[in-house]
Design a protein around this motif. Sequence first.
Motif, PDB file in Angstrom:
ATOM      1  N   UNK A  81      24.197  37.251  16.073  1.00 34.17           N
ATOM      2  CA  UNK A  81      23.738  38.184  15.055  1.00 34.17           C
ATOM      3  C   UNK A  81      23.842  39.617  15.515  1.00 34.17           C
ATOM      4  N   UNK A  82      23.706  40.522  14.555  1.00 33.72           N
ATOM      5  CA  UNK A  82      23.865  41.932  14.842  1.00 33.72           C
ATOM      6  C   UNK A  82      22.634  42.491  15.526  1.00 33.72           C
ATOM      7  N   UNK A  83      22.850  43.559  16.289  1.00 30.60           N
ATOM      8  CA  UNK A  83      21.807  44.380  16.892  1.00 30.60           C
ATOM      9  C   UNK A  83      20.922  43.604  17.852  1.00 30.60           C
ATOM     10  N   UNK A  84      21.511  43.064  18.896  1.00 25.60           N
ATOM     11  CA  UNK A  84      20.753  42.416  19.955  1.00 25.60           C
ATOM     12  C   UNK A  84      19.989  43.462  20.742  1.00 25.60           C
ATOM     13  N   UNK A  85      18.971  43.032  21.506  1.00 30.99           N
ATOM     14  CA  UNK A  85      18.143  43.984  22.219  1.00 30.99           C
ATOM     15  C   UNK A  85      18.435  44.053  23.708  1.00 30.99           C
ATOM     16  N   UNK A  86      19.341  43.229  24.220  1.00 28.17           N
ATOM     17  CA  UNK A  86      19.661  43.290  25.632  1.00 28.17           C
ATOM     18  C   UNK A  86      20.454  44.552  25.936  1.00 28.17           C
TER      19      UNK A  86
ATOM     20  N   UNK B  70      19.169  64.636   4.022  1.00 21.62           N
ATOM     21  CA  UNK B  70      20.570  64.482   4.428  1.00 21.62           C
ATOM     22  C   UNK B  70      20.710  64.443   5.937  1.00 21.62           C
ATOM     23  N   UNK B  71      19.976  65.284   6.632  1.00 19.42           N
ATOM     24  CA  UNK B  71      20.012  65.219   8.093  1.00 19.42           C
ATOM     25  C   UNK B  71      19.464  63.879   8.586  1.00 19.42           C
ATOM     26  N   UNK B  72      18.411  63.387   7.940  1.00 23.30           N
ATOM     27  CA  UNK B  72      17.862  62.067   8.287  1.00 23.30           C
ATOM     28  C   UNK B  72      18.903  60.975   8.101  1.00 23.30           C
ATOM     29  N   UNK B  73      19.653  61.054   6.999  1.00 17.91           N
ATOM     30  CA  UNK B  73      20.669  60.043   6.716  1.00 17.91           C
ATOM     31  C   UNK B  73      21.735  60.012   7.809  1.00 17.91           C
ATOM     32  N   UNK B  74      22.144  61.206   8.273  1.00 19.11           N
ATOM     33  CA  UNK B  74      23.142  61.265   9.346  1.00 19.11           C
ATOM     34  C   UNK B  74      22.600  60.605  10.609  1.00 19.11           C
ATOM     35  N   UNK B  75      21.371  60.977  10.997  1.00 18.53           N
ATOM     36  CA  UNK B  75      20.787  60.422  12.220  1.00 18.53           C
ATOM     37  C   UNK B  75      20.648  58.910  12.120  1.00 18.53           C
TER      38      UNK B  75
ATOM     39  N   UNK C 146      22.405  53.620  13.746  1.00 16.09           N
ATOM     40  CA  UNK C 146      22.738  52.243  13.371  1.00 16.09           C
ATOM     41  C   UNK C 146      24.133  51.865  13.868  1.00 16.09           C
ATOM     42  N   UNK C 147      25.073  52.780  13.679  1.00 16.02           N
ATOM     43  CA  UNK C 147      26.445  52.515  14.099  1.00 16.02           C
ATOM     44  C   UNK C 147      26.505  52.288  15.612  1.00 16.02           C
ATOM     45  N   UNK C 148      25.726  53.080  16.351  1.00 10.87           N
ATOM     46  CA  UNK C 148      25.663  52.895  17.801  1.00 10.87           C
ATOM     47  C   UNK C 148      25.103  51.522  18.163  1.00 10.87           C
ATOM     48  N   UNK C 149      24.042  51.103  17.471  1.00 11.49           N
ATOM     49  CA  UNK C 149      23.460  49.784  17.727  1.00 11.49           C
ATOM     50  C   UNK C 149      24.488  48.672  17.523  1.00 11.49           C
ATOM     51  N   UNK C 150      25.225  48.748  16.421  1.00 13.54           N
ATOM     52  CA  UNK C 150      26.234  47.725  16.137  1.00 13.54           C
ATOM     53  C   UNK C 150      27.357  47.766  17.172  1.00 13.54           C
ATOM     54  N   UNK C 151      27.771  48.976  17.537  1.00 11.31           N
ATOM     55  CA  UNK C 151      28.845  49.111  18.532  1.00 11.31           C
ATOM     56  C   UNK C 151      28.421  48.507  19.866  1.00 11.31           C
ATOM     57  N   UNK C 152      27.216  48.851  20.319  1.00  7.68           N
ATOM     58  CA  UNK C 152      26.738  48.323  21.599  1.00  7.68           C
ATOM     59  C   UNK C 152      26.609  46.797  21.564  1.00  7.68           C
TER      60      UNK C 152
ATOM     61  N   UNK D 223      32.660  39.915  15.884  1.00  2.00           N
ATOM     62  CA  UNK D 223      33.210  40.210  14.560  1.00  2.00           C
ATOM     63  C   UNK D 223      32.155  40.808  13.631  1.00  2.00           C
ATOM     64  N   UNK D 224      30.967  40.219  13.598  1.00  2.00           N
ATOM     65  CA  UNK D 224      29.918  40.681  12.689  1.00  2.00           C
ATOM     66  C   UNK D 224      29.505  42.122  12.998  1.00  2.00           C
ATOM     67  N   UNK D 225      29.322  42.430  14.267  1.00  7.39           N
ATOM     68  CA  UNK D 225      28.882  43.764  14.636  1.00  7.39           C
ATOM     69  C   UNK D 225      29.997  44.788  14.502  1.00  7.39           C
ATOM     70  N   UNK D 226      31.226  44.386  14.770  1.00  7.62           N
ATOM     71  CA  UNK D 226      32.355  45.291  14.571  1.00  7.62           C
ATOM     72  C   UNK D 226      32.483  45.671  13.098  1.00  7.62           C
ATOM     73  N   UNK D 227      32.358  44.687  12.228  1.00 10.47           N
ATOM     74  CA  UNK D 227      32.458  44.960  10.797  1.00 10.47           C
ATOM     75  C   UNK D 227      31.315  45.854  10.324  1.00 10.47           C
ATOM     76  N   UNK D 228      30.120  45.603  10.843  1.00 13.15           N
ATOM     77  CA  UNK D 228      28.966  46.435  10.464  1.00 13.15           C
ATOM     78  C   UNK D 228      29.150  47.874  10.929  1.00 13.15           C
ATOM     79  N   UNK D 229      29.690  48.050  12.136  1.00 12.01           N
ATOM     80  CA  UNK D 229      29.895  49.403  12.663  1.00 12.01           C
ATOM     81  C   UNK D 229      30.929  50.163  11.843  1.00 12.01           C
ATOM     82  N   UNK D 230      32.025  49.509  11.513  1.00 15.07           N
ATOM     83  CA  UNK D 230      33.099  50.207  10.800  1.00 15.07           C
ATOM     84  C   UNK D 230      32.689  50.532   9.373  1.00 15.07           C
ATOM     85  N   UNK D 231      31.794  49.722   8.793  1.00 12.73           N
ATOM     86  CA  UNK D 231      31.385  49.940   7.406  1.00 12.73           C
ATOM     87  C   UNK D 231      30.580  51.214   7.238  1.00 12.73           C
TER      88      UNK D 231
END
Length: 249
Positions: free
Chosen positions: A34-39, A67-72, A77-83, A165-173
């Motif tokens: 699943x996405x966004x593991x904590x390790x 808008x600034x909140x949305x960017x952050x 989130x994208x970083x979490x999925x990438x990691x 695959x799941x986290x890569x797709x989430x990051x790119x989205x």
Amino acid sequence: MLRFLCCCCFANENSDERQPLLHPRPSDLNGGGSARQTRPAHSGAQTANRIGKLSMRRVCVPELDQRFSDVAETVNDQQDYYEAMVRHINNVRQLYGCNYSDTLTLAECLGKITEEHEAKYRISLKIKGYDFFLNVDPVGSSEEIMEEPLPPHLQLAQDELKGTSENAKAAISKGTALQELIGWLLRSKDQMAEQVKGSAASYLEQGRLNENLEENLNEVRRAKELSSGYRQKVGEVFTEAAEIAGASL
């Protein structure tokens, strides 16, 4: 009323103006695939790594604060999925003794998985749309072979590649809408400065708000660079998966 609210805003922030607009959220999903593991991540892809979470200062203009909140939120989130994607790839490498490097390549590990299990299984990487997975077919067709559970390492490899695959797709989205918002913010500096000026109750407060706006724009520029790096690295993973599977994106 707006001036009063902004005065209150700064009265609450004097102790720490760098408080993030959004508090960190707990992981949404857990489990091997699943996405966004904590390790902690063991990433060799240093070019896309971020140092610290993005945080924004309040400018006391509700529309801009949002808008600034949305960017952050989106970049974090994208970083979490990438990691998480990187962790899954490195877990596969660890399972099959593949080399660690500054890339996120899958080909070597897939070759080792195939070699280790070729006597009993036909192994291939399949891709459907933006989902890729490790396909395992038993060699032969006897009922005993078909019902036999997969070896633990092979089952784990399947799960880790599914998580990749799941986290890569989430990051790119996250990328397209984020780039549009970042572009708008960077183009609208003068317009935002006028809005901030109009919200300030005093000259001193205007100076504070302008400093916060400039800090936020620096974070937006950092967000643009980071997000571009994540998208590039994730795109390379998808491209390689498609090449291995004999498809094209």
